[in-house]
Design a protein around this motif. Structure first.
Motif, short mmCIF file in Angstrom:
data_model
loop_
_atom_site.label_atom_id
_atom_site.label_comp_id
_atom_site.label_asym_id
_atom_site.label_seq_id
_atom_site.Cartn_x
_atom_site.Cartn_y
_atom_site.Cartn_z
N LEU A 1 -16.33 -23.86 -15.99
CA LEU A 1 -15.28 -24.39 -15.14
C LEU A 1 -13.94 -23.69 -15.37
N GLY A 2 -13.91 -22.82 -16.38
CA GLY A 2 -12.66 -22.15 -16.72
C GLY A 2 -11.75 -23.00 -17.59
N ALA A 3 -12.28 -24.09 -18.16
CA ALA A 3 -11.46 -24.97 -19.00
C ALA A 3 -11.18 -24.29 -20.33
N PRO A 4 -9.93 -24.25 -20.76
CA PRO A 4 -9.58 -23.58 -22.02
C PRO A 4 -10.05 -24.36 -23.23
N VAL A 5 -10.20 -23.66 -24.34
CA VAL A 5 -10.63 -24.27 -25.59
C VAL A 5 -9.65 -25.36 -26.03
N LYS A 6 -8.36 -25.12 -25.79
CA LYS A 6 -7.36 -26.09 -26.23
C LYS A 6 -7.56 -27.43 -25.54
N LEU A 7 -7.88 -27.42 -24.26
CA LEU A 7 -8.14 -28.66 -23.54
C LEU A 7 -9.38 -29.34 -24.10
N TYR A 8 -10.42 -28.56 -24.38
CA TYR A 8 -11.65 -29.11 -24.95
C TYR A 8 -11.35 -29.81 -26.28
N GLY A 23 -11.05 -34.38 -29.72
CA GLY A 23 -10.44 -34.68 -31.01
C GLY A 23 -10.68 -33.62 -32.07
N LEU A 24 -10.73 -32.35 -31.65
CA LEU A 24 -10.94 -31.26 -32.60
C LEU A 24 -9.62 -30.58 -32.94
N LYS A 25 -9.54 -30.04 -34.12
CA LYS A 25 -8.38 -29.28 -34.53
C LYS A 25 -8.50 -27.88 -33.93
N PHE A 26 -7.53 -27.48 -33.12
CA PHE A 26 -7.62 -26.23 -32.38
C PHE A 26 -7.76 -25.03 -33.31
N SER A 27 -7.00 -25.03 -34.42
CA SER A 27 -7.04 -23.89 -35.34
C SER A 27 -8.43 -23.70 -35.94
N SER A 28 -9.19 -24.77 -36.06
CA SER A 28 -10.56 -24.67 -36.57
C SER A 28 -11.54 -24.33 -35.45
N ALA A 29 -11.38 -24.96 -34.31
CA ALA A 29 -12.33 -24.79 -33.21
C ALA A 29 -12.32 -23.38 -32.64
N ARG A 30 -11.15 -22.73 -32.63
CA ARG A 30 -11.08 -21.39 -32.03
C ARG A 30 -11.84 -20.35 -32.83
N ARG A 31 -12.28 -20.71 -34.05
CA ARG A 31 -13.14 -19.80 -34.81
C ARG A 31 -14.54 -19.77 -34.24
#
Length: 362
Positions: free
Chosen positions: A319-326, A331-339
């Protein structure tokens, strides 16, 4: 002295833990439930916030209706204040010399959303008073912050909470009445329907956000629900039709990282079911030897991140949804999830015109 210390140990899943009850006073069923509850919570959050409280009653009850009424007050209040957090708890019923029973209680929540004890203490004490008219007692240093990879924090917490697993003072519980319980509940599903017919091909089959009713205890399996995605995705459009051509090293229609995510998953499935080797898989799929060997031998993700990788790339990435929105929605920490998750732009990928869709799942 050493003999006394050696008896205050408990072995769970091959590890030796320091506990409060000595070996003769340990109720194995309760001890195992407490340790299993901690492990189950860590499957869904890398950080946990735990709070210990005791609850007292003015009058004796032959059943555990006070706890039932307490949860009828507490759970909705927690859902309202911390909608993205899991809610987990354990309690034991005890009675010694007092006329009424009392309860030892521990509440465990997601530390990414709950970081302070006072609001929880207020909610719990008010809920208990409203439900039972009883009182509460807050022990010294009642809260704990636990990390999935922090052995010291887990050891300190389990030593403290092991007090619930002692045999003493549970003998007066009436026959047929529970003297303990553990439970794990997940956040309610975020509503906002996307009809299955709008989802291309195999993207319709995938993991689902779990409802509160999916888990009422750690022993139950999650219930499968219909496809449902958050309303925040409405601005991102429909899932595009992906190319029907089989994956190959020449397929430039997919981001490279997504290409290898799929192959790693496919290889591990074939390795588990067929016992296939890395070399055999590379040969069968005509992959470049050096690159494929490096990617296929990478350490597998944990079940927690595997679930989020699958959910994001099956439902959100197309859908083109960014990781930050996910991260915000789950309830995920973005700095961890982007790995683990990468912001590929699905709508800028050049798709070939084909009525077929790529039949794979991440």
């Amino acid at each position: 002295m050493n003999i006394v210390q050696s008896m205050n140990k408990y072995v769970y899943d091959g590890l030796v833990w320091d506990v409060l009850p000595n070996e003769l006073d340990q109720e194995k069923k309760i001890m195992d439930k407490l340790f299993a509850l901690k492990d189950k919570c860590f499957e869904h959050s890398s950080r946990l916030f735990a709070l210990r409280m005791d609850f007292r009653l003015n009058h004796y009850t032959a059943d555990n209706s006070p706890i039932t009424h307490f949860h009828q007050q507490l759970i909705p209040a927690l859902r309202k204040k911390y909608p993205k957090s899991l809610i987990s708890y354990a309690w034991v019923r005890e009675q010694v010399k007092s006329e009424a029973q009392h309860y030892h209680y521990v509440l465990i929540m997601n530390a990414h959303h709950v970081r302070y004890a006072p609001p929880l203490v207020d909610l719990m004490s008010q809920s208990w008073a409203k439900a039972t008219g009883g009182t509460y007692w807050l022990p010294q240093n009642p809260w704990y912050l636990l990390g999935r990879n922090d052995a010291d924090s887990q050891a300190g917490f389990m030593k403290r909470v092991s007090y619930l697993g002692k045999k003493r003072s549970k003998e007066n519980t009436p026959a047929g009445v529970k003297c303990y319980e553990t439970a794990l509940r997940f956040p309610k599903r975020i509503t906002g329907e996307i009809k299955p017919e709008k989802i291309a091909g195999s993207w319709a089959a995938g993991p689902e956000l779990q409802t509160e009713e999916s888990f009422s205890s750690i022993d139950k399996e999650p219930l499968k629900q219909s496809i449902s995605l958050p309303k925040q995705l409405e601005n991102y459009g429909l899932i595009p039709a992906l190319p029907g051509k089989e994956l190959s090293t020449n397929n430039l229609h997919l981001p490279r990282s997504l290409f290898w995510i799929w192959h790693r998953n496919a290889f591990r499935q074939q390795q588990k079911t067929l016992g296939i080797s890395v070399e055999k898989y590379i040969s069968d799929n005509r992959l470049q030897q050096k690159s494929a060997t490096r990617h296929l031998k990478q350490r597998a993700f944990s079940p927690f991140w595997n679930e989020h990788i699958e959910r994001y790339y099956c439902f959100y990435w197309p859908l083109g949804a960014p990781v930050k929105l996910y991260c915000e929605l789950h309830g995920l920490k973005f700095s961890s999830a982007r790995r683990y998750l990468v912001n590929f732009n699905a709508h800028k990928i050049k798709h070939k015109k084909s009525k077929q869709t790529m039949g794979y799942q991440l």
